[in-house]
Motif scaffolding. Sequence first.
Motif, PDB file in Angstrom:
ATOM      1  N   VAL A   1       3.402  19.644   5.703  1.00 24.99           N
ATOM      2  CA  VAL A   1       3.721  18.497   5.175  1.00 24.99           C
ATOM      3  C   VAL A   1       3.368  17.508   6.475  1.00 24.99           C
ATOM      4  N   ASN A   2       4.211  17.467   7.467  1.00 26.82           N
ATOM      5  CA  ASN A   2       4.150  16.405   8.458  1.00 26.82           C
ATOM      6  C   ASN A   2       2.898  16.596   9.290  1.00 26.82           C
ATOM      7  N   ALA A   3       2.240  17.753   9.384  1.00 24.94           N
ATOM      8  CA  ALA A   3       1.106  17.768  10.277  1.00 24.94           C
ATOM      9  C   ALA A   3      -0.202  17.232   9.364  1.00 24.94           C
ATOM     10  N   LEU A   4      -0.346  17.275   8.103  1.00 27.94           N
ATOM     11  CA  LEU A   4      -1.174  16.780   7.325  1.00 27.94           C
ATOM     12  C   LEU A   4      -0.836  15.314   6.996  1.00 27.94           C
ATOM     13  N   GLY A   5       0.225  14.859   6.944  1.00 25.41           N
ATOM     14  CA  GLY A   5       0.545  13.409   6.838  1.00 25.41           C
ATOM     15  C   GLY A   5       0.244  12.559   8.032  1.00 25.41           C
TER      16      GLY A   5
ATOM     17  N   VAL B   1      -3.921  -2.784   8.595  1.00 24.02           N
ATOM     18  CA  VAL B   1      -2.748  -2.800   7.873  1.00 24.02           C
ATOM     19  C   VAL B   1      -2.680  -2.085   6.584  1.00 24.02           C
ATOM     20  N   LEU B   2      -3.634  -2.334   5.788  1.00 23.43           N
ATOM     21  CA  LEU B   2      -3.872  -1.671   4.507  1.00 23.43           C
ATOM     22  C   LEU B   2      -3.905  -0.216   4.893  1.00 23.43           C
TER      23      LEU B   2
ATOM     24  N   GLY C   1       2.143   5.794   2.541  1.00 18.44           N
ATOM     25  CA  GLY C   1       2.678   6.097   1.227  1.00 18.44           C
ATOM     26  C   GLY C   1       2.035   7.451   0.968  1.00 18.44           C
ATOM     27  N   PHE C   2       0.892   7.880   1.495  1.00 17.37           N
ATOM     28  CA  PHE C   2       0.279   9.465   1.121  1.00 17.37           C
ATOM     29  C   PHE C   2       1.398  10.376   1.985  1.00 17.37           C
TER      30      PHE C   2
ATOM     31  N   ALA D   1       0.841  -1.123   0.140  1.00 16.41           N
ATOM     32  CA  ALA D   1       0.021   0.050  -0.016  1.00 16.41           C
ATOM     33  C   ALA D   1       0.834   1.210  -0.013  1.00 16.41           C
ATOM     34  N   ALA D   2       1.778   1.319   0.676  1.00 15.25           N
ATOM     35  CA  ALA D   2       2.957   2.372   0.850  1.00 15.25           C
ATOM     36  C   ALA D   2       3.643   2.686  -0.586  1.00 15.25           C
ATOM     37  N   LEU D   3       4.087   1.765  -1.049  1.00 14.36           N
ATOM     38  CA  LEU D   3       5.130   1.787  -2.059  1.00 14.36           C
ATOM     39  C   LEU D   3       4.467   1.391  -3.603  1.00 14.36           C
TER      40      LEU D   3
END
Length: 187
Positions: free
Chosen positions: A34-38, A129-130, A137-138, A11-13
């Motif tokens: 970026v880190n806050a939204l992530g 996990v998904l 990944g986002f 899912a991440a890559l």
Amino acid sequence: MTDMLVPVVSAALISNFVLRMPLASDQLLKRQRVNALGLATLLLMILSGILGYLLHHYLLLPLALPSLRLFMLLAITALLIQPLLSTLSRCAPRLPFDGLWPLLLGNAGVLGAVLLGARHDHDLAYMAVLSLGTGLGFWLALSLFSDLRHRVAGNDIAQPFKGLPLDLIGAGLMTVAFLGFNAMIKS
């Protein structure tokens, strides 16, 4: 252990929603957010994925109302945003969580991850996990776009390539790079 690691990496890559599908990308994002939204998107994906799975399998399916899944998931996502942001702003006061409510509400990646996870008939652990892998990944794609914009900010770039054209070229190159991970996991 491998059963849980494969969906996270996949899912991440491999199935990165920002780069493979044009979900959840935002052109107005500043570098300091970026880190806050992530982090907020990661936690929202996990919470809405787990709650959406539970409500879908234990409420909608027994009542024979699976067609209401989309409306239920939209409501869950919208109702989770404000408590999540207030909790995150108390737990991590240095990150700017103010003003992220519209970005999270309009984030189609969250809804896309939950809908794709609910489409397949897996268990709750797989959905968690998904959602974790999709959120990571986002966050990775956001960080890569932010780094790209930061690196080219002071460079001398031809006028026709400034702004959106350079972003699209960067997105295309990142997508090609992420497609290289496809051979890593065969499902």
